[in-house]
Write an enzyme that holds these catalytic residues in place. Structure first.
Site, PDB file in Angstrom:
ATOM      1  N   HIS A 244      40.576  43.708  40.223  1.00 48.26           N
ATOM      2  CA  HIS A 244      39.618  43.547  39.127  1.00 48.26           C
ATOM      3  C   HIS A 244      38.598  44.694  39.014  1.00 48.26           C
ATOM      4  O   HIS A 244      38.574  45.423  38.034  1.00 48.26           O
ATOM      5  CB  HIS A 244      38.835  42.232  39.293  1.00 48.26           C
TER       6      HIS A 244
HETATM    7  O1  RIB Z   1      36.969  37.123  38.908  1.00 51.75           O
HETATM    8  C1  RIB Z   1      37.030  38.346  39.614  1.00 51.75           C
HETATM    9  C2  RIB Z   1      35.666  38.822  39.974  1.00 51.75           C
HETATM   10  O2  RIB Z   1      35.035  37.854  40.810  1.00 51.75           O
HETATM   11  C3  RIB Z   1      35.679  40.126  40.797  1.00 51.75           C
HETATM   12  O3  RIB Z   1      34.513  40.843  40.536  1.00 51.75           O
HETATM   13  C4  RIB Z   1      35.675  39.632  42.211  1.00 51.75           C
HETATM   14  O4  RIB Z   1      35.085  40.573  43.108  1.00 51.75           O
HETATM   15  C5  RIB Z   1      34.796  38.424  42.092  1.00 51.75           C
HETATM   16  O5  RIB Z   1      33.443  38.881  42.139  1.00 51.75           O
END
Ligand code: RIB
Ligand code: CA
Length: 314
Positions: A244
């Site tokens: 992500h």
């Molecule tokens: O949903 C993914 C996000 O939530 C990313 O930033 C991961 O690190 C968590 O913080």
């Protein structure tokens, strides 16, 4: 590049946050990290502010200023994600406790002070976690909002649904009120939702290329990702898990890797069922203000080529 872009990374490390920070550190010609501001999210603040410093030390960047910020959301109880990231939030590799100092200034005060002291439009906010620090900063000092160049954030989801509830992505779910402040603020937003991050899987061949770099930071990152991906591999039955947070930094380095459109995005803050949902008017069926550039597509191979090429520099 003559003048690297000035950025503040607001983060809740988190293995994927660590990959984003490492990508930024591997790109010093393009990015000048003014500071790393931590927030409670994946794990409590004590761990996120520990983990940010561990990543700085792993990358040989003990010159970086790391700040601790909000230890809970603006109006809700903190929800964490140890089930994904492990107890420490950086489970996977065995890493020493940090020795570099944590700044005494609060993250929110650093964000406000920096935006007031840097020239207007000079600073980009890169958020990798819940938006609590940014929401508080905008509430405390609305004068800084027009001074932000742009806010590039990982969060939300629409066609892809949610990952912490059927409707909500984790970063927004943890602090919907903060997200609502940010999305209503008028700050230029580039949003990296699950719709794009789920197209970036830490496939075995990609992780092997990272491991083949053979450096300590790369090996530690591989161990982080192999821990972090196991939850999503189980859930989605995929070859690797979605990566992500590095999308935020990759966008600054190579925006051409990404495709999206400017839409209206509003945050559900009332309903228990859909709290934290990012309601994206992708088809412009309303006349609501188009307040965010919502990214939906990415050149995945180009993204991982960039990531690995920059990791190799550390
Ligand atoms: O949903 C993914 C996000 O939530 C990313 O930033 C991961 O690190 C968590 O913080
Ligand atoms: Ca994160």
């Amino acid at each position: 590049m003559a003048n690297p872009r000035k950025i503040i990374i607001d983060t809740d490390p988190g293995q994927d946050d660590a990959a984003a920070i490492m990508l930024a550190f591997g790109s010093p010609e393009e990015l000048d990290v003014l500071g790393i501001t931590t927030v409670a999210g994946n794990v409590p603040l004590s761990y996120t502010s520990r983990n940010a410093r561990i990543v700085c030390e792993l990358c040989g960047r003990t010159d970086t200023k790391v700040f601790a910020g909000a230890d809970k959301p603006i109006a809700r109880k903190l929800v964490t994600a140890e089930h994904v990231h492990g107890k420490t939030g950086l489970d996977g590799p065995v890493l020493d406790e940090p020795t570099m100092p944590l700044q005494t200034q609060h993250s929110v005060d650093f964000i406000v002070e920096t935006l007031r002291s840097e020239p207007e439009g000079a600073v980009t906010l890169c958020t990798l976690g819940p938006l609590t620090n940014i929401g508080l900063a905008f509430q405390q000092a609305p004068d800084i909002i027009p001074r932000v160049h742009e806010l590039v954030m990982m969060g939300g989801g629409f066609f892809e649904g949610g990952n912490i509830t059927p409707a909500a992505e984790f970063n927004i779910y943890v602090d919907p009120e903060a997200a609502d402040i940010v999305f209503r603020s008028g700050v230029p937003i580039v949003m990296m939702p699950l719709d794009v991050t789920h197209k970036l899987l830490t496939r075995k061949d990609r992780v092997k290329r990272m491991a083949d770099l053979g450096t300590r930071p790369a090996i530690a990152m591989v161990e982080m990702l192999e821990f972090f991906e196991r939850f999503d591999v189980e859930k989605y039955g995929s070859d690797g898990g979605p990566l992500h947070d590095p999308t935020v930094i990759a966008y600054l380095l190579k925006p051409e890797l990404f495709k999206g459109r400017t839409c209206n995005v509003e945050i559900e803050v009332k309903s228990e069922l859909t709290a934290g949902m990012t309601v994206v008017d992708w088809w412009h069926v309303t006349h609501r203000k188009r307040n965010a550039q919502v990214i939906r597509d990415v050149d995945a191979d180009g993204f991982f080529d960039l990531l690995i090429e920059r990791f190799a520099r550390i």
